[in-house]
Design an enzyme around this catalytic site. Sequence first.
Site, mmCIF file in Angstrom:
data_model
loop_
_atom_site.group_PDB
_atom_site.id
_atom_site.type_symbol
_atom_site.label_atom_id
_atom_site.label_comp_id
_atom_site.label_asym_id
_atom_site.label_seq_id
_atom_site.Cartn_x
_atom_site.Cartn_y
_atom_site.Cartn_z
ATOM 1 N N HIS A 108 0.818 -1.224 0.000
ATOM 2 C CA HIS A 108 0.000 0.000 0.000
ATOM 3 C C HIS A 108 0.850 1.272 0.000
ATOM 4 C CE1 HIS A 108 -3.525 -2.358 0.220
ATOM 5 N NE2 HIS A 108 -3.570 -2.562 1.531
ATOM 6 N N HIS A 178 -9.549 2.153 1.229
ATOM 7 C CA HIS A 178 -9.445 0.939 2.045
ATOM 8 C C HIS A 178 -10.543 0.943 3.113
ATOM 9 C CE1 HIS A 178 -7.559 -2.490 3.998
ATOM 10 N NE2 HIS A 178 -6.660 -2.533 3.022
ATOM 11 N N GLU A 319 -11.605 -3.372 -2.682
ATOM 12 C CA GLU A 319 -10.664 -2.322 -3.064
ATOM 13 C C GLU A 319 -10.450 -2.346 -4.574
ATOM 14 O OE1 GLU A 319 -7.088 -3.009 -0.594
ATOM 15 O OE2 GLU A 319 -8.406 -4.376 0.492
#
Length: 355
Positions: A108, A178, A319
């Site tokens: 991420h 998220h 996501e």
Amino acid sequence: MPGTRDAGRGRRDHDGEPQTMMRFELENEEGLRLRGLAYGATLTSLTLPVAGERREVLLGCADEAYLTQQVWLGAVAGRFANRIGGARLEREGQCWTLDANQGANCLHGGRDGFHRRTWQIKEQEADRVKLALLSRAGDQGFPGNLRVSLEYRLEQCDLVVDFCASTDAPSPVSLTSHAYFNLDGGGDIRHHTISLDADRYLPTDDQSLPLAIAPVEGPFDLRVPRPIGQAWLDHPQQQLAKGYDHAFLLNNSDFEPADEPFGGSNQPWAARVISGDGKLTMEVYTNQPSLQFYSGNWLTGTPDRQGRPYRDYDGFCLEAQQLPDSPNRPALGDPWLLPGQRYRHQTRYRFIPAP
């Protein structure tokens, strides 16, 4: 009334300016109410009327806990969502070393990714807010100065997440929300029923890095509605991940977000989830090539809004993103944004209460 306010001053951001926990609140005539923070462009609450009561459908914690929670709770993941193997980029003879924040890999965007930045609130109306962020060259090791804008909008019964980005040097870009959902308002999400419009998915190895693209099968064949917890952990891939944590390659994502109407009757949904009590349905529409379906396998210990610990499987994520590890693997797509190009990501979460 919806608005923006300062929740206090704390650490300083990367430009030396005081870091503020600025809040925003949106509401529309259909009764959707969204709350968030400039820190991480984080969505902290989304409520709507369901069966005569107001239902909270997002997981969240106390504002100050967002500074330390480790599960990207409601935040933006970037500069590249999901994993880049070996925390390393290679392109045309150049190499860049990224922040390795999950074993040897970059997850991420790194430990100080977009979820740890204070975004600027540029514009706000009752039902929309626009935020911006400048990620400078070298940020977590990534090349190029990346300018990002993000708009959250409430449109009828929809939450729209709209990203734009540009760069002055080639850089891989994959941004996503998220947000953790629980359509029952609490409890184990394995009682929800899910459908995904995907014929293929990405199995993963023991580092959660993708293997080769494979056809969906068993509990990964979600083309027909299936309870999330059905035959739980019977599949080796589920056993490895402790549940679902896999990218599903969507069958219909090749449309332009500017097309009207986005999420309209001519565009199929990418995902459809029904609450355990059957009173609320959520449909997901996106122009991204994949959805990472994550069943909240590692939520235990994350504080809720009252400071009590969440449990594993108290929330799920869908996501929308580029495929994981694709910057170095052309077979998984080309997520590199070039100077003069514009990154555009739009995802719509539609909430449909039962009659």
